[in-house]
Enzyme design. Structure first.
Site, mmCIF file in Angstrom:
data_model
loop_
_atom_site.group_PDB
_atom_site.id
_atom_site.type_symbol
_atom_site.label_atom_id
_atom_site.label_comp_id
_atom_site.label_asym_id
_atom_site.label_seq_id
_atom_site.Cartn_x
_atom_site.Cartn_y
_atom_site.Cartn_z
ATOM 1 N N ASP A 49 0.848 -1.202 0.000
ATOM 2 C CA ASP A 49 0.000 0.000 0.000
ATOM 3 C C ASP A 49 0.877 1.243 0.000
ATOM 4 O O ASP A 49 1.981 1.234 0.554
ATOM 5 C CB ASP A 49 -0.903 -0.014 1.248
ATOM 6 C CG ASP A 49 -2.130 0.873 1.100
ATOM 7 O OD1 ASP A 49 -3.244 0.318 1.047
ATOM 8 O OD2 ASP A 49 -1.977 2.114 1.018
ATOM 9 N N ASP A 75 4.013 1.727 -4.301
ATOM 10 C CA ASP A 75 3.026 2.049 -5.327
ATOM 11 C C ASP A 75 2.971 0.866 -6.301
ATOM 12 O O ASP A 75 4.007 0.479 -6.860
ATOM 13 C CB ASP A 75 3.485 3.329 -6.047
ATOM 14 C CG ASP A 75 2.521 3.778 -7.131
ATOM 15 O OD1 ASP A 75 1.664 2.974 -7.570
ATOM 16 O OD2 ASP A 75 2.637 4.946 -7.546
ATOM 17 N N VAL A 76 1.781 0.315 -6.510
ATOM 18 C CA VAL A 76 1.682 -0.864 -7.382
ATOM 19 C C VAL A 76 2.145 -0.575 -8.806
ATOM 20 O O VAL A 76 2.501 -1.493 -9.548
ATOM 21 C CB VAL A 76 0.238 -1.437 -7.420
ATOM 22 C CG1 VAL A 76 -0.133 -2.069 -6.097
ATOM 23 C CG2 VAL A 76 -0.768 -0.369 -7.844
ATOM 24 N N TYR A 167 -12.596 6.319 -14.505
ATOM 25 C CA TYR A 167 -12.694 5.233 -13.509
ATOM 26 C C TYR A 167 -13.323 3.994 -14.132
ATOM 27 O O TYR A 167 -12.800 2.876 -13.996
ATOM 28 C CB TYR A 167 -13.522 5.721 -12.320
ATOM 29 C CG TYR A 167 -13.659 4.722 -11.187
ATOM 30 C CD1 TYR A 167 -12.623 4.504 -10.287
ATOM 31 C CD2 TYR A 167 -14.850 4.015 -10.997
ATOM 32 C CE1 TYR A 167 -12.750 3.593 -9.235
ATOM 33 C CE2 TYR A 167 -14.990 3.110 -9.954
ATOM 34 C CZ TYR A 167 -13.940 2.907 -9.074
ATOM 35 O OH TYR A 167 -14.085 2.001 -8.034
ATOM 36 N N LYS A 171 -11.943 0.111 -14.689
ATOM 37 C CA LYS A 171 -12.589 -1.060 -14.082
ATOM 38 C C LYS A 171 -13.039 -2.058 -15.158
ATOM 39 O O LYS A 171 -12.983 -3.273 -14.941
ATOM 40 C CB LYS A 171 -13.771 -0.614 -13.212
ATOM 41 C CG LYS A 171 -13.336 0.081 -11.931
ATOM 42 C CD LYS A 171 -12.484 -0.835 -11.076
ATOM 43 C CE LYS A 171 -12.020 -0.208 -9.790
ATOM 44 N NZ LYS A 171 -11.126 -1.089 -9.014
ATOM 45 N N THR A 199 -21.857 0.149 -4.026
ATOM 46 C CA THR A 199 -21.327 1.089 -3.033
ATOM 47 C C THR A 199 -21.022 0.363 -1.729
ATOM 48 O O THR A 199 -21.873 -0.326 -1.175
ATOM 49 C CB THR A 199 -22.353 2.211 -2.751
ATOM 50 O OG1 THR A 199 -22.673 2.846 -3.993
ATOM 51 C CG2 THR A 199 -21.788 3.231 -1.775
HETATM 52 N N1 NAD Z 1 -15.832 1.736 -1.854
HETATM 53 C C1 NAD Z 1 -16.666 1.373 -2.834
HETATM 54 O O1 NAD Z 1 -17.846 1.713 -2.840
HETATM 55 C C2 NAD Z 1 -16.149 0.504 -3.960
HETATM 56 C C3 NAD Z 1 -17.075 -0.083 -4.832
HETATM 57 C C4 NAD Z 1 -16.616 -0.892 -5.860
HETATM 58 C C5 NAD Z 1 -15.260 -1.116 -6.013
HETATM 59 N N2 NAD Z 1 -14.390 -0.518 -5.160
HETATM 60 C C6 NAD Z 1 -12.970 -0.793 -5.351
HETATM 61 O O2 NAD Z 1 -12.450 -1.417 -4.182
HETATM 62 C C7 NAD Z 1 -11.065 -1.123 -4.046
HETATM 63 C C8 NAD Z 1 -10.798 -0.553 -2.662
HETATM 64 O O3 NAD Z 1 -11.583 0.616 -2.549
HETATM 65 P P1 NAD Z 1 -11.873 1.296 -1.139
HETATM 66 O O4 NAD Z 1 -13.140 2.046 -1.304
HETATM 67 O O5 NAD Z 1 -11.739 0.321 -0.056
HETATM 68 O O6 NAD Z 1 -10.694 2.375 -1.108
HETATM 69 P P2 NAD Z 1 -9.848 3.029 0.060
HETATM 70 O O7 NAD Z 1 -9.483 4.384 -0.415
HETATM 71 O O8 NAD Z 1 -10.547 2.894 1.380
HETATM 72 O O9 NAD Z 1 -8.552 2.112 0.069
HETATM 73 C C9 NAD Z 1 -7.712 2.063 -1.035
HETATM 74 C C10 NAD Z 1 -6.315 1.717 -0.562
HETATM 75 O O10 NAD Z 1 -5.475 1.581 -1.723
HETATM 76 C C11 NAD Z 1 -4.262 2.268 -1.483
HETATM 77 N N3 NAD Z 1 -3.702 2.668 -2.770
HETATM 78 C C12 NAD Z 1 -4.183 3.614 -3.612
HETATM 79 N N4 NAD Z 1 -3.384 3.717 -4.695
HETATM 80 C C13 NAD Z 1 -2.377 2.814 -4.524
HETATM 81 C C14 NAD Z 1 -1.250 2.444 -5.291
HETATM 82 N N5 NAD Z 1 -0.990 3.060 -6.453
HETATM 83 N N6 NAD Z 1 -0.434 1.477 -4.830
HETATM 84 C C15 NAD Z 1 -0.688 0.863 -3.651
HETATM 85 N N7 NAD Z 1 -1.743 1.182 -2.864
HETATM 86 C C16 NAD Z 1 -2.585 2.132 -3.307
HETATM 87 C C17 NAD Z 1 -4.644 3.446 -0.606
HETATM 88 O O11 NAD Z 1 -3.557 3.969 0.118
HETATM 89 C C18 NAD Z 1 -5.702 2.815 0.297
HETATM 90 O O12 NAD Z 1 -5.120 2.255 1.473
HETATM 91 C C19 NAD Z 1 -10.743 -0.194 -5.227
HETATM 92 O O13 NAD Z 1 -10.269 -0.978 -6.300
HETATM 93 C C20 NAD Z 1 -12.093 0.405 -5.584
HETATM 94 O O14 NAD Z 1 -12.133 0.843 -6.917
HETATM 95 C C21 NAD Z 1 -14.797 0.273 -4.134
#
Ligand code: NAD
Length: 270
Positions: A49, A75-76, A167, A171, A199
């Site tokens: 992360d 960073d990934v 976005y 995806k 969500t």
């Molecule tokens: N929250 C939602 O409603 C939702 C819905 C559908 C899909 N998603 C997907 O779920 C995943 C997690 O989302 P979330 O809402 O828990 O987000 P979040 O912001 O709570 O957590 C994301 C984490 O990823 C880390 N991160 C961001 N960019 C990075 C990088 N380049 N390298 C390494 N780490 C990185 C951040 O530091 C953070 O800890 C994402 O892929 C998001 O698109 C979320």
């Protein structure tokens, strides 16, 4: 299931206990729920992360609970950082055979998106996904059967949403990547799937609904244009996404690969 020890520690034959998992974006949100779930399943977890602050705090909590979790601040989308992260795994841990790719670029732009916007959107969501998956695949043991990958898509991968071009394109790419990676890795016995949540109520969504829409969770879920879009009339908790991810990683999903599992309260059904 091979012996009595397995029957005692893994009565359902999920096959996750004792294995090493890698979770990108595992410091908070859904990723942290996935780490918590995999720890409960008996895995050791490498969290990859960018957030040192959230990562350190979360890892301290998991370790206090007796779990083995290692943080790599990386960073990934940074090829060298990804390689270093895998190389820094504790030498006593078995090679990772489980991977959950959750890190993503949260950039919400339309056709006016600049080159920089596109890179910020796609570098983590797509390029990072590919770099981490490549490193994981390269490090798999010769007999990799039972290894599994789950990638994070979204309902946004399947639909159009106003102002979400960057976005949603990223995806949608996750779905294509998942199918092709599943095909490429199948001869080694490695399964690759994705999940598509609706969500999920985490800190970011709580803040967005409060600050931008002026809604708390109950009000947002009661609104026809928000919670009302889900057949179940509500949003998900992160744990409700972590559980299907653990299922897809487990031996219970042994004949599932190359596909996407909506975890969306029925959003995509109507
Ligand atoms: N929250 C939602 O409603 C939702 C819905 C559908 C899909 N998603 C997907 O779920 C995943 C997690 O989302 P979330 O809402 O828990 O987000 P979040 O912001 O709570 O957590 C994301 C984490 O990823 C880390 N991160 C961001 N960019 C990075 C990088 N380049 N390298 C390494 N780490 C990185 C951040 O530091 C953070 O800890 C994402 O892929 C998001 O698109 C979320």
């Amino acid at each position: 299931m091979t012996d009595m020890a397995d029957m005692t520690t893994d009565p359902l034959g999920r096959g996750l206990s004792g294995r090493t998992a890698v979770v990108t974006g595992g410091a908070q949100g859904i990723g942290a729920a996935v780490v918590t779930r995999l720890c409960a399943e008996g895995c050791r977890v490498l969290v990859l992360d960018t957030s040192e602050e959230h990562g350190k705090a979360a890892v301290e909590r998991w370790r206090d609970q007796g779990h083995e979790v290692h943080l790599a601040v990386a960073d990934v989308a940074d090829e060298h950082a990804v390689r270093d992260a895998f190389a820094a795994l504790p030498p006593t841990w078995p090679a990772p055979t489980l991977l959950v790719n959750l890190a993503a670029g949260f950039v919400f732009k339309g056709l006016d998106a600049t080159r920089e916007d596109w890179r910020a959107a796609l570098d983590p969501t797509l390029i990072g996904l590919s770099l981490v998956t490549r490193e994981f695949a390269a490090g798999l043991p010769p007999d990799a059967s039972g290894a599994a990958i789950v990638n994070m898509a979204s309902i946004s991968a399947h639909i159009a949403q106003s102002g979400y071009l960057t976005y949603n394109t990223g995806k949608a790419a996750v779905l294509g990547f998942t199918r092709c990676a599943a095909q490429e890795l199948a001869p080694r016995g490695v399964r690759v799937n994705s999940v598509s949540p609706g969500t999920v109520w985490n800190a970011g969504n709580e803040r967005y609904h409060r600050e931008v829409l002026g809604l708390d969770r109950a009000a947002a879920e009661a609104a026809p244009e928000h919670g009302g879009r889900f057949l179940l009339g509500r949003f998900a908790d992160p744990e409700e996404v972590a559980a299907p991810i653990a299922f897809l990683l487990s031996a219970e999903a042994a004949f599932i690969t190359g596909t996407d599992l909506p975890v969306d309260g029925g959003y995509l059904a109507v």
